[in-house]
Design an enzyme around this catalytic site. Structure first.
Site, PDB file in Angstrom:
ATOM      1  N   SER A 139       1.592  19.507 100.227  1.00 44.31           N
ATOM      2  CA  SER A 139       1.457  18.112  99.594  1.00 44.31           C
ATOM      3  C   SER A 139       2.138  17.312 100.495  1.00 44.31           C
ATOM      4  O   SER A 139       2.815  17.662 101.364  1.00 44.31           O
ATOM      5  CB  SER A 139       2.035  18.251  98.136  1.00 44.31           C
ATOM      6  OG  SER A 139       1.943  16.809  97.680  1.00 44.31           O
ATOM      7  N   TYR A 152       9.303  19.080  92.170  1.00 39.89           N
ATOM      8  CA  TYR A 152       7.933  19.132  92.763  1.00 39.89           C
ATOM      9  C   TYR A 152       8.106  19.027  94.321  1.00 39.89           C
ATOM     10  O   TYR A 152       7.567  19.852  95.053  1.00 39.89           O
ATOM     11  CB  TYR A 152       6.837  18.117  92.257  1.00 39.89           C
ATOM     12  CG  TYR A 152       5.582  18.549  92.995  1.00 39.89           C
ATOM     13  CD1 TYR A 152       4.883  19.551  92.717  1.00 39.89           C
ATOM     14  CD2 TYR A 152       4.800  17.411  93.711  1.00 39.89           C
ATOM     15  CE1 TYR A 152       3.408  19.955  93.375  1.00 39.89           C
ATOM     16  CE2 TYR A 152       3.603  17.618  94.049  1.00 39.89           C
ATOM     17  CZ  TYR A 152       2.886  18.817  93.785  1.00 39.89           C
ATOM     18  OH  TYR A 152       1.584  18.929  94.391  1.00 39.89           O
TER      19      TYR A 152
HETATM   20  N1  LIG Z   1      -4.070  16.887  92.704  1.00 40.91           N
HETATM   21  C1  LIG Z   1      -3.210  16.372  93.400  1.00 40.91           C
HETATM   22  O1  LIG Z   1      -2.903  15.211  93.296  1.00 40.91           O
HETATM   23  C2  LIG Z   1      -2.574  17.437  94.615  1.00 40.91           C
HETATM   24  C3  LIG Z   1      -2.154  16.608  95.440  1.00 40.91           C
HETATM   25  C4  LIG Z   1      -1.408  17.432  96.418  1.00 40.91           C
HETATM   26  C5  LIG Z   1      -1.310  18.716  96.615  1.00 40.91           C
HETATM   27  N2  LIG Z   1      -1.946  19.443  95.192  1.00 40.91           N
HETATM   28  C6  LIG Z   1      -1.635  20.900  95.279  1.00 40.91           C
HETATM   29  O2  LIG Z   1      -2.993  21.324  95.284  1.00 40.91           O
HETATM   30  C7  LIG Z   1      -3.173  22.771  94.593  1.00 40.91           C
HETATM   31  C8  LIG Z   1      -4.179  22.598  93.344  1.00 40.91           C
HETATM   32  O3  LIG Z   1      -3.898  21.449  92.687  1.00 40.91           O
HETATM   33  P1  LIG Z   1      -5.222  20.885  91.653  1.00 40.91           P
HETATM   34  O4  LIG Z   1      -5.041  19.438  91.735  1.00 40.91           O
HETATM   35  O5  LIG Z   1      -6.392  21.581  91.974  1.00 40.91           O
HETATM   36  O6  LIG Z   1      -4.428  21.229  90.222  1.00 40.91           O
HETATM   37  P2  LIG Z   1      -5.068  22.253  89.019  1.00 40.91           P
HETATM   38  O7  LIG Z   1      -6.282  21.500  88.609  1.00 40.91           O
HETATM   39  O8  LIG Z   1      -3.873  22.054  88.097  1.00 40.91           O
HETATM   40  O9  LIG Z   1      -5.295  23.750  89.486  1.00 40.91           O
HETATM   41  C9  LIG Z   1      -3.969  24.317  89.668  1.00 40.91           C
HETATM   42  C10 LIG Z   1      -4.650  26.250  89.819  1.00 40.91           C
HETATM   43  O10 LIG Z   1      -3.684  26.809  90.177  1.00 40.91           O
HETATM   44  C11 LIG Z   1      -3.751  28.056  89.017  1.00 40.91           C
HETATM   45  N3  LIG Z   1      -2.443  28.274  88.620  1.00 40.91           N
HETATM   46  C12 LIG Z   1      -1.460  27.751  88.223  1.00 40.91           C
HETATM   47  N4  LIG Z   1      -0.507  28.710  87.906  1.00 40.91           N
HETATM   48  C13 LIG Z   1      -0.930  29.859  88.203  1.00 40.91           C
HETATM   49  C14 LIG Z   1      -0.451  31.592  88.385  1.00 40.91           C
HETATM   50  N5  LIG Z   1       0.479  31.609  87.939  1.00 40.91           N
HETATM   51  N6  LIG Z   1      -1.258  32.253  88.911  1.00 40.91           N
HETATM   52  C15 LIG Z   1      -2.280  31.950  89.425  1.00 40.91           C
HETATM   53  N7  LIG Z   1      -3.134  31.014  89.509  1.00 40.91           N
HETATM   54  C16 LIG Z   1      -2.340  29.770  88.771  1.00 40.91           C
HETATM   55  C17 LIG Z   1      -4.498  27.307  87.844  1.00 40.91           C
HETATM   56  O11 LIG Z   1      -5.270  28.253  87.332  1.00 40.91           O
HETATM   57  P3  LIG Z   1      -4.969  29.182  85.922  1.00 40.91           P
HETATM   58  O12 LIG Z   1      -4.254  28.160  84.921  1.00 40.91           O
HETATM   59  O13 LIG Z   1      -6.137  29.522  85.482  1.00 40.91           O
HETATM   60  O14 LIG Z   1      -4.104  30.268  86.514  1.00 40.91           O
HETATM   61  C18 LIG Z   1      -5.457  26.320  88.363  1.00 40.91           C
HETATM   62  O15 LIG Z   1      -6.639  26.722  88.942  1.00 40.91           O
HETATM   63  C19 LIG Z   1      -1.768  22.934  93.793  1.00 40.91           C
HETATM   64  O16 LIG Z   1      -1.085  23.679  94.848  1.00 40.91           O
HETATM   65  C20 LIG Z   1      -1.223  21.327  93.815  1.00 40.91           C
HETATM   66  O17 LIG Z   1       0.190  21.369  94.031  1.00 40.91           O
HETATM   67  C21 LIG Z   1      -2.390  18.733  94.297  1.00 40.91           C
END
Ligand SMILES: NC(=O)c1ccc[n+]([C@@H]2O[C@H](COP(=O)([O-])OP(=O)(O)OC[C@H]3O[C@@H](n4cnc5c(N)ncnc54)[C@H](OP(=O)(O)O)[C@@H]3O)[C@@H](O)[C@H]2O)c1
Length: 255
Positions: A139, A152
């Site tokens: 991120s 975070y």
């Molecule tokens: N959205 C943003 O603004 C943003 C910005 C920068 C970086 N990111 C990063 O991008 C990535 C994805 O974010 P997103 O926005 O797509 O969030 P999201 O929709 O909340 O997706 C998170 C994913 O991680 C999975 N997960 C959580 N705990 C887990 C575990 N213990 N084992 C396996 N899977 C797990 C969840 O699936 P289950 O609950 O089904 O396990 C879900 O599929 C993350 O690393 C986040 O930090 C996001």
């Protein structure tokens, strides 16, 4: 032979979009996350679009579960050439003074140790392919800090450190390491998870931002990096919406 790509956190947001995109690029995708029902829906959608994918229920905080993911990769129909470490997220927006130790532990375990576990488990297969790519979705919080974001940012700084260290350690072997650093991405669940299901608070993150990034934008970046010729290593790709010049500088309509 079809190349195999593993995407963690594929049940929603960036991971689901990346799984769909990589399948469209011709990979057989192993889609990993904890929610099996969501993975089944994703795989059905990919297959309906003419792609190939397998759902692999997996908790990246469990050694045993990650060993199961490695077994699924060994049984997959082709060389494992791509791992996208995407599972992760944020919990809470509390100052360091009062932040929850449990939230910090969760963030470290999922984002950092999850990446470590899955990378260790899949690295032999990636190397055997002769041209492996390890993507780490960190991120912009992996490079800067902001008030309330201590836990975070600490986890994402650590993930960024893992990416840089791994690239040094793997130099000379057929394995590249790509770090993807998104800024603000409007996904369905990221902010809901951060604010423990509080939909109004989650929506306020994107208030007035005309066009935040969406999951497909990040999937596009990941797919582009992963489909460069194997000798081309995109070390780090930082991507933000036009309205976000920096972590603290967001243009919001009406403000
Ligand atoms: N959205 C943003 O603004 C943003 C910005 C920068 C970086 N990111 C990063 O991008 C990535 C994805 O974010 P997103 O926005 O797509 O969030 P999201 O929709 O909340 O997706 C998170 C994913 O991680 C999975 N997960 C959580 N705990 C887990 C575990 N213990 N084992 C396996 N899977 C797990 C969840 O699936 P289950 O609950 O089904 O396990 C879900 O599929 C993350 O690393 C986040 O930090 C996001």
């Amino acid at each position: 032979m079809t190349s195999v790509a593993i995407v963690t956190g594929a049940s929603s947001g960036i991971g689901a979009a990346t799984a769909r995109r990589l399948a469209a690029e011709g990979f057989h995708v192993l889609a990993a996350a904890r929610r099996a029902d969501r993975l089944a829906e994703l795989v059905a959608g990919i297959e309906a679009a003419g792609g190939a994918a397998t759902a692999v229920p997996c908790d990246v905080t469990s050694d045993e579960s990650v060993a199961g993911l490695a077994e699924a990769a060994a049984a997959a129909p082709g060389p494992v050439t791509l791992l996208v470490n995407n599972a992760g997220g944020a919990r809470g927006l509390d100052p360091v003074e009062s932040g929850s130790v449990g939230d910090w532990q969760w963030m470290y375990d999922v984002n950092v140790l999850g990446t470590l576990r899955v990378t260790q488990a899949l690295l032999p297969a990636l190397e055997r392919s002769g041209a492996g790519t390890i993507v780490i979705v960190s991120s912009t919080a992996g490079h800067v800090v902001y008030e309330g974001g201590g836990g975070y940012a600490a986890a994402k700084h650590a993930q960024t450190a893992v990416a840089g260290t791994l690239r040094l350690e793997l130099c000379g072997r057929p394995l590249r390491v790509v770090e993807i650093d998104p800024g603000m991405v409007r996904t369905d669940e990221f902010s809901l998870v951060r604010f423990d299901g509080d939909a109004d608070r989650a929506a306020s993150v994107y208030a007035g931002v005309a066009e935040p990034l969406v999951a497909d934008d990040v999937a596009d970046c990941i797919a582009w990096c992963a489909t460069r010729p194997p000798h081309v290593n995109v070390d780090r790709l930082v991507v933000r919406p036009l309205a976000q010049a920096a972590q603290h500088k967001v243009h919001r309509v009406g403000s």
